[in-house]
Design a protein around this motif. Structure first.
Motif, PDB file in Angstrom:
ATOM      1  N   PRO A  52      -3.466 -19.969 -29.754  1.00 53.42           N
ATOM      2  CA  PRO A  52      -3.170 -19.377 -28.451  1.00 53.42           C
ATOM      3  C   PRO A  52      -1.672 -19.182 -28.251  1.00 53.42           C
ATOM      4  N   VAL A  53      -1.313 -18.022 -27.729  1.00 52.65           N
ATOM      5  CA  VAL A  53       0.065 -17.707 -27.368  1.00 52.65           C
ATOM      6  C   VAL A  53       0.048 -17.197 -25.931  1.00 52.65           C
ATOM      7  N   ALA A  54       1.205 -17.262 -25.285  1.00 57.38           N
ATOM      8  CA  ALA A  54       1.267 -16.844 -23.881  1.00 57.38           C
ATOM      9  C   ALA A  54       2.599 -16.180 -23.585  1.00 57.38           C
ATOM     10  N   VAL A  55       2.576 -15.380 -22.537  1.00 62.28           N
ATOM     11  CA  VAL A  55       3.777 -14.760 -21.990  1.00 62.28           C
ATOM     12  C   VAL A  55       3.885 -15.234 -20.545  1.00 62.28           C
ATOM     13  N   ALA A  56       5.084 -15.674 -20.150  1.00 64.32           N
ATOM     14  CA  ALA A  56       5.289 -16.205 -18.803  1.00 64.32           C
ATOM     15  C   ALA A  56       6.497 -15.550 -18.153  1.00 64.32           C
ATOM     16  N   LYS A  57       6.463 -15.470 -16.839  1.00 56.27           N
ATOM     17  CA  LYS A  57       7.602 -14.954 -16.083  1.00 56.27           C
ATOM     18  C   LYS A  57       8.642 -16.049 -15.837  1.00 56.27           C
ATOM     19  N   LYS A  68      -4.886 -10.745 -18.355  1.00 55.99           N
ATOM     20  CA  LYS A  68      -4.409 -10.648 -16.980  1.00 55.99           C
ATOM     21  C   LYS A  68      -3.593 -11.892 -16.651  1.00 55.99           C
ATOM     22  N   TRP A  69      -2.786 -11.777 -15.626  1.00 51.29           N
ATOM     23  CA  TRP A  69      -1.962 -12.890 -15.192  1.00 51.29           C
ATOM     24  C   TRP A  69      -2.854 -13.940 -14.546  1.00 51.29           C
ATOM     25  N   GLU A  70      -2.684 -15.180 -14.955  1.00 50.69           N
ATOM     26  CA  GLU A  70      -3.407 -16.303 -14.371  1.00 50.69           C
ATOM     27  C   GLU A  70      -2.401 -17.367 -13.954  1.00 50.69           C
ATOM     28  N   THR A  71      -2.751 -18.117 -12.927  1.00 51.55           N
ATOM     29  CA  THR A  71      -1.867 -19.163 -12.433  1.00 51.55           C
ATOM     30  C   THR A  71      -2.220 -20.497 -13.081  1.00 51.55           C
ATOM     31  N   TYR A  72      -1.211 -21.138 -13.671  1.00 50.61           N
ATOM     32  CA  TYR A  72      -1.349 -22.443 -14.304  1.00 50.61           C
ATOM     33  C   TYR A  72      -0.322 -23.399 -13.693  1.00 50.61           C
ATOM     34  N   LYS A  73      -0.627 -24.695 -13.730  1.00 53.03           N
ATOM     35  CA  LYS A  73       0.347 -25.706 -13.318  1.00 53.03           C
ATOM     36  C   LYS A  73       1.191 -26.059 -14.538  1.00 53.03           C
ATOM     37  N   LEU A  74       2.497 -25.963 -14.396  1.00 52.19           N
ATOM     38  CA  LEU A  74       3.421 -26.371 -15.437  1.00 52.19           C
ATOM     39  C   LEU A  74       3.732 -27.847 -15.236  1.00 52.19           C
ATOM     40  N   ILE A  95       5.618 -29.608 -12.261  1.00 54.89           N
ATOM     41  CA  ILE A  95       6.883 -28.927 -11.995  1.00 54.89           C
ATOM     42  C   ILE A  95       6.657 -27.846 -10.939  1.00 54.89           C
ATOM     43  N   GLN A  96       5.806 -26.858 -11.275  1.00 59.28           N
ATOM     44  CA  GLN A  96       5.464 -25.808 -10.319  1.00 59.28           C
ATOM     45  C   GLN A  96       4.329 -24.975 -10.881  1.00 59.28           C
ATOM     46  N   ASP A  97       3.762 -24.103 -10.043  1.00 61.01           N
ATOM     47  CA  ASP A  97       2.744 -23.155 -10.487  1.00 61.01           C
ATOM     48  C   ASP A  97       3.442 -21.931 -11.065  1.00 61.01           C
ATOM     49  N   ILE A  98       2.987 -21.491 -12.260  1.00 59.73           N
ATOM     50  CA  ILE A  98       3.572 -20.299 -12.879  1.00 59.73           C
ATOM     51  C   ILE A  98       2.456 -19.349 -13.295  1.00 59.73           C
ATOM     52  N   ASP A  99       2.785 -18.072 -13.419  1.00 60.39           N
ATOM     53  CA  ASP A  99       1.845 -17.057 -13.875  1.00 60.39           C
ATOM     54  C   ASP A  99       2.070 -16.804 -15.361  1.00 60.39           C
ATOM     55  N   ILE A 100       0.961 -16.852 -16.141  1.00 56.00           N
ATOM     56  CA  ILE A 100       1.049 -16.575 -17.573  1.00 56.00           C
ATOM     57  C   ILE A 100      -0.123 -15.698 -17.994  1.00 56.00           C
ATOM     58  N   MET A 101       0.044 -15.027 -19.142  1.00 58.73           N
ATOM     59  CA  MET A 101      -1.033 -14.303 -19.814  1.00 58.73           C
ATOM     60  C   MET A 101      -1.259 -14.984 -21.151  1.00 58.73           C
ATOM     61  N   VAL A 102      -2.496 -15.439 -21.409  1.00 58.60           N
ATOM     62  CA  VAL A 102      -2.826 -16.151 -22.639  1.00 58.60           C
ATOM     63  C   VAL A 102      -3.640 -15.239 -23.540  1.00 58.60           C
ATOM     64  N   MET A 136       3.256 -28.981 -20.614  1.00 58.93           N
ATOM     65  CA  MET A 136       1.836 -28.705 -20.692  1.00 58.93           C
ATOM     66  C   MET A 136       1.481 -27.733 -19.571  1.00 58.93           C
ATOM     67  N   LEU A 137       0.550 -26.829 -19.857  1.00 57.51           N
ATOM     68  CA  LEU A 137       0.032 -25.886 -18.867  1.00 57.51           C
ATOM     69  C   LEU A 137      -1.437 -26.209 -18.628  1.00 57.51           C
ATOM     70  N   ALA A 138      -1.860 -26.256 -17.375  1.00 52.28           N
ATOM     71  CA  ALA A 138      -3.247 -26.595 -17.079  1.00 52.28           C
ATOM     72  C   ALA A 138      -3.719 -25.846 -15.846  1.00 52.28           C
ATOM     73  N   ASN A 139      -4.991 -25.440 -15.888  1.00 56.41           N
ATOM     74  CA  ASN A 139      -5.678 -24.941 -14.702  1.00 56.41           C
ATOM     75  C   ASN A 139      -7.049 -25.602 -14.667  1.00 56.41           C
ATOM     76  N   ASP A 140      -7.985 -25.073 -13.898  1.00 58.22           N
ATOM     77  CA  ASP A 140      -9.297 -25.704 -13.776  1.00 58.22           C
ATOM     78  C   ASP A 140     -10.114 -25.617 -15.056  1.00 58.22           C
ATOM     79  N   VAL A 141      -9.849 -24.617 -15.903  1.00 58.58           N
ATOM     80  CA  VAL A 141     -10.668 -24.366 -17.084  1.00 58.58           C
ATOM     81  C   VAL A 141     -10.003 -24.829 -18.378  1.00 58.58           C
TER      82      VAL A 141
END
Length: 101
Positions: free
Chosen positions: A54-59, A2-8, A28-35, A70-75
């Protein structure tokens, strides 16, 4: 998946007045990715090694070739090792990192 929000975040190098270079991660900004974790198999001297990467797809399509991201969220936190922005979505090859605070 599912799409999750990460900080770029982008690695920025600044030079102090004495000439020393300081590296820091700038948001930079918040982006939605699927990991997703893909399984890769390496064969070395008749030994089979299985590696999950790990691979991801981003909009988001505003990635620059010369920059380090780097991509980061709380987890989770991932360093972007390679990317392809030529299709409808950006394809990202990631490396999981541990952030120490």
């Amino acid at each position: 998946m599912k799409w999750e929000t990460y900080k770029l975040k982008q690695l920025v190098k600044t030079q102090k007045s004495v000439g020393k270079w300081i590296e820091s991660w700038e948001d930079i900004q918040d982006i939605d990715i699927m990991v997703s974790n893909n399984l890769y198999t390496n064969v070395v001297n008749d030994a089979v090694y299985r590696v999950y990467a790990p691979v991801a797809v981003a909009k988001f399509k505003g990635l620059e070739k010369e920059a380090t991201y780097m991509l980061a969220n709380d987890v989770n936190a991932y360093e972007v090792t390679s990317f392809n922005i030529s299709g409808r979505y950006s394809q990202l090859l990631l490396k999981e990192v541990v952030i120490s605070e």
